[in-house]
Design an enzyme around this catalytic site. Structure first.
Site, PDB file in Angstrom:
ATOM      1  N   ASP A   1       0.853  -1.188   0.000  1.00 16.66           N
ATOM      2  CA  ASP A   1       0.000   0.000   0.000  1.00 16.66           C
ATOM      3  C   ASP A   1       0.891   1.241   0.000  1.00 16.66           C
ATOM      4  OD1 ASP A   1      -2.120   1.673   0.218  1.00 16.66           O
ATOM      5  OD2 ASP A   1      -2.729   1.067   2.231  1.00 16.66           O
TER       6      ASP A   1
ATOM      7  N   GLU B   1      -4.848   2.367  -3.956  1.00 18.48           N
ATOM      8  CA  GLU B   1      -3.388   2.459  -4.010  1.00 18.48           C
ATOM      9  C   GLU B   1      -2.726   1.157  -3.552  1.00 18.48           C
ATOM     10  OE1 GLU B   1      -4.687   4.350  -0.036  1.00 18.48           O
ATOM     11  OE2 GLU B   1      -5.435   4.081  -2.059  1.00 18.48           O
TER      12      GLU B   1
END
Length: 538
Positions: A401, A446
């Protein structure tokens, strides 16, 4: 008397059922034998289920328990392993007997699925009932398409039949095996359930039976040649005969001659019925060519045995030793006419298949990063999970992430955010470029996921560290003073790693959850780092 449409099994009390006293007597005699086996083989729409209903009705009259297993009801995933298939089989029997599921008490990986299944039946299920149990196995030919299952399951049934000669518990079992075609997978003759018990091959209607059925429909055909004319077109095929009789009675303005003239045409009464085998033939060119060879031959002709079995299961040909003949004139005329425009048809099919493949490929690609999307990730993870479980190989997963990406996205705008995601995706791919079996996917927002088959945890950690360094080398600048100060002046990434040896009975979500926990720990301990969680390996 009200008419019933001639599709599906004929109800028990229906006057339209043509009795086969000799076949029924053979079946009734076999079903009362300890360990008895009845094998019913015939193409679709020829009366298998109608006969089966009457055998079951007789068995119920004897006080027997009945369990019906239709292999068409099994999901495709059930056939991925023998263990999964046998559990599905036992679960269905248990449910229909209204008993509790006791897997843990009888299923043992160390002795194998087949022995576990036998023990489950022998020591648990059959001990719970006082009367014989009739297992009806419908559409067994479905198993022939999964030889890895059939080559274990069918000999298992044979072993139960053989053991029933000495075992009092297994003597309660009786089998009715129903299938469309000959078995076309290799089985040892001493392990096959297809050479024991009583075979019942349903014949076509005779001329006398067609006369009797016409009489039931209110048509007196005994004084003329109507029955012979109908059988010259459709033979004695039960469904085709009944459909013609039903149509003539409901449409008295149409003569038999008119019906037969239109029978092989798209305007004929058989068009819907013929559409199914036509679709099958058009999708399997080699099968279509085999039927064409039979149609064009004035005498019986030899074709590939697998093609012959499949065509016989569709009811299109009759086997005479090693040779085939067309089942009836209707099929010769109808399918012979389909040769026109066949080449154009297959060109169109090929183009459509190519287009579908391209569309499918696009449906697996993330539109921003141009790497695999979440859907492709989940499909691949499931595939790799099953492969690794079968081979007892380790499977690793990295979930990562981007740190504080939402702040970056809000500060610099979505176009800059999308460009950042593209650069990171490329960096991750560069980090695993030497591993062609790894799959890099955008997991969501993301987040990215990397599936690493046959990769130990320490190697997965090394790759995760390489990814972290590659992302940092991108030097994608951000304002560290924003929102009270960020820990880095460039975009960084946090990564969670998990590894395990999968089991077929477990879900790959186990590995995802562990990797997600590891990712959470990486963030909690300061981000821009790798954290490993390793589930217990059996």
């Amino acid at each position: 008397m009200s008419l019933e449409f001639p599709l599906g099994p004929v109800p028990l009390n229906s006057p339209f059922y043509v009795k086969r006293p000799q076949l029924e007597a053979i079946a009734f005699q076999e079903i009362i034998k300890p360990g008895g086996v009845i094998r019913i083989k015939a193409p679709k729409y020829t009366g298998k289920t109608s006969l089966l209903l009457r055998i079951i009705d007789f068995a119920r009259s004897q006080g027997y328990q009945i369990v019906n297993i239709d292999f068409r009801q099994a999901d495709t995933s059930i056939f991925t392993s023998l263990d999964k298939f046998l559990r599905w089989f036992c679960a269905n029997v248990t449910r229909q007997l209204n008993l509790d599921f006791l897997w843990d008490d009888y299923w043992d990986e160390d002795i194998g699925s087949k022995v576990s299944c036998t023990i489950y039946f022998q020591i648990y299920l059959l001990q719970q009932i006082e009367v014989p149990l009739v297992l009806t196995l419908e559409e067994v030919n479905v198993l022939f398409e999964h030889p890895n299952i059939a080559q274990d399951f069918l000999p298992l049934l044979r072993s139960w039949h053989d053991e029933a000669k000495q075992d009092e518990t297994l003597k309660k079992l009786r089998f009715i095996v129903v299938h469309n075609t000959e078995i076309y997978i290799p089985l040892n003759i001493n392990q096959s359930p297809f050479n024991i018990g009583k075979p019942i091959k349903l014949p076509d209607f005779t001329l006398e039976e067609v006369h009797e059925l016409a009489q039931i429909y209110g048509l007196n055909w005994r004084k003329n040649c109507e029955a012979e004319k109908l059988m010259a077109m459709v033979g004695g095929h039960p469904y085709l005969v009944r459909l013609a009789l039903d149509h003539l009675v409901n449409n008295p303005e149409i003569s038999l001659e008119q019906l037969l003239e239109n029978a092989p045409k798209i305007t004929g009464i058989y068009h819907s019925y013929l559409r199914e085998p036509l679709d099958t033939l058009q999708s399997i060119p080699e099968l279509d060519k085999a039927l064409e060879k039979v149609i064009n031959s004035p005498v019986s002709v030899k074709i590939d045995h697998l093609q012959a079995y499949k065509l016989e299961s569709m009811g299109l040909v009759k086997l005479e030793g090693n040779n085939c003949t067309i089942s009836c004139e209707l099929y010769r005329v109808y399918f012979g006419a389909q040769k026109i425009e066949k080449s154009n048809f297959f060109d169109v099919v090929a183009q459509l298949q190519k287009s579908n493949k391209e569309l499918q490929k696009l449906s697996y690609v993330d539109h921003i990063t141009q790497i695999s999307n979440r859907r492709k990730f989940e499909l691949t993870l499931q595939e790799e999970w099953e492969k690794s479980a079968k081979k007892r190989d380790v499977l690793s997963l990295i979930l990562c992430d981007l740190d504080f990406f939402k702040i970056y996205n809000d500060e610099y705008g979505h176009p800059a955010g999308d460009d950042c995601l593209r650069q990171v995706a490329k960096a991750i791919q560069n980090a695993v470029v030497n591993h062609s079996n790894y799959v890099v996917a955008r997991y969501g927002g993301e987040e990215f996921g990397i599936i690493l088959p046959q990769t130990e945890s320490f190697n997965a950690v090394e790759i995760a560290e390489r990814i972290r360094e590659e992302v940092k080398k991108l030097a994608i600048a951000q304002n560290p003073l924003k929102f009270g100060g960020l820990p880095a002046s460039v975009i960084t990434i946090s990564l969670g790693v998990a590894s395990t040896i999968p089991k077929l009975e477990e879900s790959p979500s186990l590995l995802v959850n562990e990797a997600d926990k590891a990712l959470y720990r990486a963030k909690k301990e300061g981000r821009d780092r790798v954290f490993l969680l390793q589930p217990e390996i059996a």
